[in-house]
Design a protein around this motif. Structure first.
Motif, PDB file in Angstrom:
ATOM      1  N   LEU A   5     -10.025 -35.507  15.291  1.00  0.00           N
ATOM      2  CA  LEU A   5      -9.844 -34.085  14.989  1.00  0.00           C
ATOM      3  C   LEU A   5      -8.376 -33.682  15.036  1.00  0.00           C
ATOM      4  O   LEU A   5      -7.897 -32.951  14.164  1.00  0.00           O
ATOM      5  N   THR A   6      -7.659 -34.136  16.048  1.00  0.00           N
ATOM      6  CA  THR A   6      -6.241 -33.806  16.157  1.00  0.00           C
ATOM      7  C   THR A   6      -5.355 -34.874  15.512  1.00  0.00           C
ATOM      8  O   THR A   6      -4.144 -34.704  15.458  1.00  0.00           O
ATOM      9  N   ARG A   7      -5.974 -35.951  15.061  1.00  0.00           N
ATOM     10  CA  ARG A   7      -5.269 -37.084  14.473  1.00  0.00           C
ATOM     11  C   ARG A   7      -4.180 -37.586  15.435  1.00  0.00           C
ATOM     12  O   ARG A   7      -3.010 -37.686  15.096  1.00  0.00           O
ATOM     13  N   GLU A   8      -4.665 -37.894  16.650  1.00  0.00           N
ATOM     14  CA  GLU A   8      -3.785 -38.414  17.683  1.00  0.00           C
ATOM     15  C   GLU A   8      -4.379 -39.681  18.286  1.00  0.00           C
ATOM     16  O   GLU A   8      -5.590 -39.874  18.290  1.00  0.00           O
ATOM     17  N   VAL A  58      -3.335 -47.542  34.078  1.00  0.00           N
ATOM     18  CA  VAL A  58      -4.393 -46.845  33.354  1.00  0.00           C
ATOM     19  C   VAL A  58      -5.179 -47.889  32.568  1.00  0.00           C
ATOM     20  O   VAL A  58      -4.654 -48.502  31.635  1.00  0.00           O
ATOM     21  N   PHE A  59      -6.427 -48.106  32.940  1.00  0.00           N
ATOM     22  CA  PHE A  59      -7.237 -49.159  32.336  1.00  0.00           C
ATOM     23  C   PHE A  59      -8.138 -48.670  31.204  1.00  0.00           C
ATOM     24  O   PHE A  59      -8.600 -49.462  30.391  1.00  0.00           O
ATOM     25  N   SER A  60      -8.441 -47.364  31.177  1.00  0.00           N
ATOM     26  CA  SER A  60      -9.333 -46.856  30.130  1.00  0.00           C
ATOM     27  C   SER A  60      -8.968 -45.422  29.782  1.00  0.00           C
ATOM     28  O   SER A  60      -8.725 -44.599  30.667  1.00  0.00           O
ATOM     29  N   VAL A  61      -8.901 -45.142  28.485  1.00  0.00           N
ATOM     30  CA  VAL A  61      -8.776 -43.778  27.978  1.00  0.00           C
ATOM     31  C   VAL A  61      -9.882 -43.565  26.951  1.00  0.00           C
ATOM     32  O   VAL A  61     -10.257 -44.490  26.221  1.00  0.00           O
ATOM     33  N   CYS A  62     -10.411 -42.332  26.909  1.00  0.00           N
ATOM     34  CA  CYS A  62     -11.544 -42.068  26.027  1.00  0.00           C
ATOM     35  C   CYS A  62     -11.583 -40.580  25.687  1.00  0.00           C
ATOM     36  O   CYS A  62     -11.777 -39.737  26.571  1.00  0.00           O
ATOM     37  N   PHE A  63     -11.360 -40.251  24.413  1.00  0.00           N
ATOM     38  CA  PHE A  63     -11.507 -38.868  23.972  1.00  0.00           C
ATOM     39  C   PHE A  63     -12.990 -38.496  23.947  1.00  0.00           C
ATOM     40  O   PHE A  63     -13.843 -39.308  23.559  1.00  0.00           O
ATOM     41  N   SER A  64     -13.285 -37.265  24.345  1.00  0.00           N
ATOM     42  CA  SER A  64     -14.655 -36.771  24.211  1.00  0.00           C
ATOM     43  C   SER A  64     -14.997 -36.650  22.733  1.00  0.00           C
ATOM     44  O   SER A  64     -14.110 -36.434  21.897  1.00  0.00           O
ATOM     45  N   PRO A  65     -16.260 -36.794  22.361  1.00  0.00           N
ATOM     46  CA  PRO A  65     -16.637 -36.749  20.939  1.00  0.00           C
ATOM     47  C   PRO A  65     -16.240 -35.450  20.236  1.00  0.00           C
ATOM     48  O   PRO A  65     -15.972 -35.465  19.033  1.00  0.00           O
ATOM     49  N   GLY A  86     -13.512 -33.871  20.863  1.00  0.00           N
ATOM     50  CA  GLY A  86     -12.060 -33.837  20.827  1.00  0.00           C
ATOM     51  C   GLY A  86     -11.406 -32.908  21.823  1.00  0.00           C
ATOM     52  O   GLY A  86     -10.174 -32.789  21.858  1.00  0.00           O
ATOM     53  N   ARG A  87     -12.199 -32.271  22.695  1.00  0.00           N
ATOM     54  CA  ARG A  87     -11.646 -31.272  23.625  1.00  0.00           C
ATOM     55  C   ARG A  87     -10.942 -31.902  24.823  1.00  0.00           C
ATOM     56  O   ARG A  87      -9.996 -31.320  25.358  1.00  0.00           O
ATOM     57  N   TYR A  88     -11.426 -33.067  25.239  1.00  0.00           N
ATOM     58  CA  TYR A  88     -10.910 -33.661  26.463  1.00  0.00           C
ATOM     59  C   TYR A  88     -10.527 -35.124  26.235  1.00  0.00           C
ATOM     60  O   TYR A  88     -11.092 -35.814  25.370  1.00  0.00           O
ATOM     61  N   ASP A 131      -7.135 -31.639  29.362  1.00  0.00           N
ATOM     62  CA  ASP A 131      -7.449 -30.601  28.371  1.00  0.00           C
ATOM     63  C   ASP A 131      -6.532 -30.772  27.164  1.00  0.00           C
ATOM     64  O   ASP A 131      -5.326 -30.500  27.233  1.00  0.00           O
ATOM     65  N   VAL A 132      -7.091 -31.230  26.051  1.00  0.00           N
ATOM     66  CA  VAL A 132      -6.298 -31.555  24.863  1.00  0.00           C
ATOM     67  C   VAL A 132      -5.590 -30.324  24.306  1.00  0.00           C
ATOM     68  O   VAL A 132      -4.390 -30.348  24.007  1.00  0.00           O
ATOM     69  N   ALA A 133      -6.330 -29.219  24.141  1.00  0.00           N
ATOM     70  CA  ALA A 133      -5.773 -28.015  23.516  1.00  0.00           C
ATOM     71  C   ALA A 133      -4.703 -27.361  24.384  1.00  0.00           C
ATOM     72  O   ALA A 133      -3.855 -26.614  23.884  1.00  0.00           O
ATOM     73  N   ASN A 134      -4.727 -27.647  25.674  1.00  0.00           N
ATOM     74  CA  ASN A 134      -3.768 -27.056  26.610  1.00  0.00           C
ATOM     75  C   ASN A 134      -2.660 -28.043  26.946  1.00  0.00           C
ATOM     76  O   ASN A 134      -2.183 -28.091  28.090  1.00  0.00           O
ATOM     77  N   GLY A 135      -2.259 -28.824  25.952  1.00  0.00           N
ATOM     78  CA  GLY A 135      -1.161 -29.766  26.148  1.00  0.00           C
ATOM     79  C   GLY A 135      -1.471 -30.877  27.119  1.00  0.00           C
ATOM     80  O   GLY A 135      -0.587 -31.387  27.811  1.00  0.00           O
ATOM     81  N   TYR A 136      -2.725 -31.277  27.192  1.00  0.00           N
ATOM     82  CA  TYR A 136      -3.190 -32.346  28.077  1.00  0.00           C
ATOM     83  C   TYR A 136      -2.978 -31.991  29.555  1.00  0.00           C
ATOM     84  O   TYR A 136      -2.686 -32.847  30.388  1.00  0.00           O
ATOM     85  N   ALA A 137      -3.158 -30.715  29.863  1.00  0.00           N
ATOM     86  CA  ALA A 137      -3.117 -30.287  31.267  1.00  0.00           C
ATOM     87  C   ALA A 137      -4.316 -30.877  32.016  1.00  0.00           C
ATOM     88  O   ALA A 137      -5.385 -31.087  31.438  1.00  0.00           O
ATOM     89  N   LEU A 138      -4.128 -31.145  33.287  1.00  0.00           N
ATOM     90  CA  LEU A 138      -5.200 -31.725  34.092  1.00  0.00           C
ATOM     91  C   LEU A 138      -6.319 -30.706  34.269  1.00  0.00           C
ATOM     92  O   LEU A 138      -6.116 -29.622  34.804  1.00  0.00           O
ATOM     93  N   HIS A 139      -7.506 -31.084  33.838  1.00  0.00           N
ATOM     94  CA  HIS A 139      -8.682 -30.224  33.956  1.00  0.00           C
ATOM     95  C   HIS A 139      -9.476 -30.546  35.215  1.00  0.00           C
ATOM     96  O   HIS A 139      -9.987 -29.658  35.886  1.00  0.00           O
ATOM     97  N   GLN A 140      -9.567 -31.837  35.535  1.00  0.00           N
ATOM     98  CA  GLN A 140     -10.327 -32.239  36.725  1.00  0.00           C
ATOM     99  C   GLN A 140      -9.880 -33.625  37.173  1.00  0.00           C
ATOM    100  O   GLN A 140      -9.549 -34.488  36.353  1.00  0.00           O
TER     101      GLN A 140
END
Length: 319
Positions: free
Chosen positions: A166-169, A200-207, A209-211, A225-234
């Motif tokens: 979605l963000t082409r990233e 960092v062993f694993s990265v995974c975008f949510s389907p 594209g939000r997280y 949080d992708v839309a918030n400049g990858y701010a830490l959500h949890q």
């Protein structure tokens, strides 16, 4: 860790009724640790690879059957199935790439791209991205099987890759504890931050594209949080030891993590709450580190691969 264990027990008690987990089968035949799992063109089949250099095709309806489609002279950490060509890309450690036709069991193409270990291979449109132990990410034109670019953003290993269509990233996790996000089209560096206190062993975008989810040797599961400049959500202390892999369920309602602590954990994809723990004591799970997961659309079965040389198949049902 101990206080979080109590919290996990509470959450598990509240949410266990939502999920029923049954171990269906165990596939054995590899002679060394199993590191990679990939789907096939037909949902009842899947592929595995590991330290023995064997690439094996398995049938989820026949646990007693395994077909060796290729044997390479080095261990394999990275395996990718090209759905456009029905071919397997095999990352041979220190030997480069082989492209294999699994039906004819023959090598279609090969290239000595690197002498480094290959940790991950991900496809997007006509590109292939390869994460290497020397910190380089190779970008290839997959139809032409030609190198397009080398991305060198760290002196330490590039370990894992995930694509946000979605963000082409493209997000890449590194052994220097950082995550770096590049634009797909220009391959420009857009975001970089120290995400964890260890590799960092694993990265995974949510389907949706939000997280962006990340798992690390530090045992933390983090949601960005992708839309918030990858701010830490949890930030969740999710396991006792390193988190090796993260994957979403086909219906996108759940995701799973696996760890060096020998457990698989199932999570609510919306609330990020722990729903179920799959381990040896409760479910006759693996006895050593679990390295990779594959959540299939074949009856919603979850597949896990381990250092114990075995592949387990789990039936996941929601009540």
């Amino acid at each position: 860790m101990q206080s979080f264990g109590v919290t996990l027990h509470k959450n598990t008690g509240v949410w266990n009724f939502m999920l029923q987990v049954t171990k269906i089968d165990t596939f054995s035949g590899h002679r060394d640790c199993v590191y990679a799992l990939q789907p096939s063109a037909e949902d009842k089949y899947f592929y595995s690879a590991g330290g023995d250099g064997m690439i094996v095709k398995w049938d989820l309806t026949r646990p007693d059957w395994g077909d060796v489609v290729a044997q390479v002279p080095a261990s394999v950490y990275a395996l990718a199935f090209d759905t456009t060509q029905n071919q397997l890309w095999v990352g041979q450690n220190y030997e480069g790439i082989q492209v294999i036709d699994p039906l004819e069991k023959r090598v279609v193409a090969s290239a000595q791209l690197t002498t480094a270990a290959i940790f991950d291979i991900v496809f997007f449109e006509n590109q292939a991205f390869l994460a290497l132990s020397d910190g380089v990410v190779i970008v290839m034109d997959r139809q032409a099987f030609a190198v397009r670019k080398h991305i060198k953003a760290s002196q330490q290993s590039a370990r894992c890759i995930s694509i946000n269509a979605l963000t082409r990233e493209i997000a890449i996790g590194y052994s220097d504890n950082y995550i770096r996000v590049f634009g797909i089209d220009e391959l420009d560096l857009r975001h970089t931050w120290e995400a964890h206190s260890n590799s960092v062993f694993s990265v995974c975008f949510s389907p949706d594209g939000r997280y962006l989810l990340s798992g690390s040797r530090d045992a933390h599961l983090k949601i960005w949080d992708v839309a918030n400049g990858y701010a830490l959500h949890q930030d969740i202390v999710a396991h006792l030891f390193a988190i090796n892999h993260l994957t979403y369920s086909p219906d996108q309602r759940l995701f799973a993590s696996c760890s060096m602590d020998k457990s698989i954990k199932l999570w609510d994809a919306t609330t990020f709450r722990l729903l179920k723990v799959i381990d040896r004591a409760r479910h006759a799970g693996h006895g050593t580190s679990i390295n990779k997961l594959l959540w299939t659309s074949f009856h919603n079965q979850l597949i896990s691969a381990s250092d114990d040389r075995r592949i387990s198949v789990w039936d996941i049902k929601t009540n």
